[in-house]
Design a protein around this motif. Sequence first.
Motif, short mmCIF file in Angstrom:
data_model
loop_
_atom_site.label_atom_id
_atom_site.label_comp_id
_atom_site.label_asym_id
_atom_site.label_seq_id
_atom_site.Cartn_x
_atom_site.Cartn_y
_atom_site.Cartn_z
N PRO A 23 0.74 -0.79 0.16
CA PRO A 23 -0.32 -0.47 -0.54
C PRO A 23 0.64 1.54 -0.40
CG PRO A 23 -0.85 -1.93 1.42
CD PRO A 23 0.76 -1.97 1.05
N TRP A 24 1.59 1.04 0.74
CA TRP A 24 2.79 2.68 1.25
C TRP A 24 3.57 2.59 -0.57
CZ3 TRP A 24 7.40 1.71 -0.82
CH2 TRP A 24 7.96 0.59 -0.91
N LEU A 25 3.35 2.02 -1.43
CA LEU A 25 4.26 2.24 -2.34
C LEU A 25 2.82 2.85 -3.85
CD1 LEU A 25 6.25 2.68 -5.20
CD2 LEU A 25 6.02 -0.14 -5.50
N SER A 26 1.53 2.26 -3.91
CA SER A 26 0.24 2.66 -4.32
C SER A 26 0.54 4.53 -4.05
CB SER A 26 -1.06 1.73 -4.23
OG SER A 26 -0.07 0.24 -4.42
N THR A 27 0.21 4.34 -2.35
CA THR A 27 -0.12 5.75 -2.13
C THR A 27 1.40 7.09 -2.84
OG1 THR A 27 -0.70 4.85 0.14
CG2 THR A 27 -0.03 6.96 -0.27
N LEU A 28 2.87 7.03 -3.08
CA LEU A 28 3.53 7.25 -3.25
C LEU A 28 3.43 7.37 -4.71
CD1 LEU A 28 7.25 6.28 -2.87
CD2 LEU A 28 6.72 7.09 -5.15
N ALA A 29 3.06 5.75 -5.34
CA ALA A 29 3.18 6.96 -6.64
C ALA A 29 1.79 7.71 -7.45
CB ALA A 29 2.62 5.19 -7.93
N ASP A 30 0.41 7.78 -6.35
CA ASP A 30 -0.35 8.85 -6.48
C ASP A 30 0.23 10.26 -7.01
OD1 ASP A 30 -2.71 6.38 -7.95
OD2 ASP A 30 -2.80 6.41 -5.49
N PRO B 16 10.59 8.43 -15.62
CA PRO B 16 11.28 8.14 -14.43
C PRO B 16 9.80 6.78 -14.00
CG PRO B 16 11.03 10.23 -14.06
CD PRO B 16 9.78 10.21 -14.96
N VAL B 17 10.32 5.69 -14.30
CA VAL B 17 9.42 4.97 -13.99
C VAL B 17 8.90 4.18 -12.81
CG1 VAL B 17 8.68 2.47 -14.93
CG2 VAL B 17 9.15 4.51 -16.50
N LEU B 18 8.29 4.06 -11.91
CA LEU B 18 8.56 3.33 -10.69
C LEU B 18 7.65 2.16 -10.93
CD1 LEU B 18 6.48 6.04 -8.54
CD2 LEU B 18 8.09 5.51 -8.36
N GLY B 19 9.08 1.08 -9.97
CA GLY B 19 8.36 -0.02 -10.25
C GLY B 19 8.74 -1.26 -8.93
N TRP B 20 7.96 -2.01 -8.74
CA TRP B 20 7.90 -3.26 -7.81
C TRP B 20 8.52 -4.10 -8.02
CZ3 TRP B 20 7.91 -3.52 -3.00
CH2 TRP B 20 8.31 -4.85 -2.35
N TRP B 21 9.30 -4.67 -7.11
CA TRP B 21 10.46 -5.98 -7.29
C TRP B 21 9.65 -7.07 -6.99
CZ3 TRP B 21 16.41 -5.80 -6.72
CH2 TRP B 21 16.79 -6.05 -8.18
N ARG B 22 8.13 -7.79 -7.58
CA ARG B 22 6.97 -8.85 -7.16
C ARG B 22 8.85 -9.62 -6.74
NH1 ARG B 22 5.15 -11.95 -10.60
NH2 ARG B 22 5.62 -10.01 -11.97
N GLU B 23 8.91 -10.24 -7.73
CA GLU B 23 9.96 -11.34 -7.55
C GLU B 23 11.31 -11.10 -8.31
OE1 GLU B 23 8.72 -14.69 -10.22
OE2 GLU B 23 6.29 -14.45 -9.47
N PRO B 24 12.39 -10.90 -6.75
CA PRO B 24 13.49 -10.10 -7.22
C PRO B 24 14.67 -11.11 -7.90
CG PRO B 24 12.54 -9.58 -4.56
CD PRO B 24 11.64 -10.83 -5.30
N SER B 25 15.50 -10.21 -8.28
CA SER B 25 16.37 -11.57 -8.86
C SER B 25 17.54 -11.44 -8.64
CB SER B 25 15.77 -11.88 -11.28
OG SER B 25 15.59 -10.87 -11.53
N GLU B 26 18.83 -11.90 -9.17
CA GLU B 26 20.19 -11.73 -8.98
C GLU B 26 20.37 -10.92 -9.54
OE1 GLU B 26 25.02 -14.19 -9.16
OE2 GLU B 26 22.53 -15.14 -9.29
N VAL B 27 21.24 -9.26 -9.26
CA VAL B 27 21.25 -8.86 -9.88
C VAL B 27 23.15 -8.40 -10.01
CG1 VAL B 27 19.56 -7.54 -10.31
CG2 VAL B 27 20.84 -6.96 -7.98
N ARG B 28 23.54 -8.10 -11.09
CA ARG B 28 25.17 -8.41 -11.38
C ARG B 28 25.25 -6.59 -12.15
NH1 ARG B 28 23.22 -10.98 -14.91
NH2 ARG B 28 24.25 -10.77 -17.37
N ALA B 29 26.20 -6.48 -12.31
CA ALA B 29 27.43 -5.59 -13.23
C ALA B 29 26.87 -5.88 -14.48
CB ALA B 29 28.57 -4.94 -13.21
N ALA B 30 25.69 -6.22 -15.76
CA ALA B 30 26.04 -6.73 -16.41
C ALA B 30 26.16 -6.53 -17.55
CB ALA B 30 24.41 -7.66 -17.11
N ASP B 31 26.47 -5.00 -18.07
CA ASP B 31 26.80 -4.42 -18.74
C ASP B 31 28.17 -3.34 -18.67
OD1 ASP B 31 27.69 -2.62 -20.60
OD2 ASP B 31 25.60 -0.92 -21.09
#
Length: 217
Positions: free
Chosen positions: A6-13, A118-133
Amino acid sequence: MNPIPPWLSTLADSARTMPIPRPMRPPERGGRESAVLILFGETDRGPDLLLIQRKDGLRRHSGQPAFPGGRIEPTDVSPEAAALREAEEETGADPAGIDVVGRLPELYLSFSDFRVAPVLGWWREPSEVRAADTDEVAAVSRVPIAELASPANRVKVRYGDGRMWGPGFRVDDMLVWGFTGKIVDLLLTLGGWELPWRERGLTEEFEATPQGLRPVG
């Protein structure tokens, strides 16, 4: 599966109609269209943000922390698609596990003449991250909101002609400042996370020079 909190939905609004600081308002014409992904997730340390550290030696924004993102390409069907594509290319984040929540008003980055969505996103299913580029990205970090909000980690940075000051954040071996620092500062206010700054005289100050940031005083 982590539903959008809910806090992210409120922030997005709130973000949709937030006031834009004058230096970040796009011009009526011109500017190259781009998008960044402001990706919120959550761990046992609470809500966090995904940030990258750009490599030294780049033509633009060398060595600076930033949100994943870049220019909108003709093949991108929307700014949201561009932000997700860039995040995957730069960090390896899987777009299938990310929900788009909303978008901040368009902002302007005068130094490189970019109009930024600036696009707001929510990490519903986090994945591994790294310096890919590895040509552009030196490191990738998930930075807790609590660390960004902590007065002990907040600094001031002077840049431009020397008369402009902006917020900075010492987190995860990075000094987040400039355009990204301003957005982080706005998000802390919109999300209700902002805490009082330390007393004047105890706050660290830096100056942006062609050689990098140097302490003031």
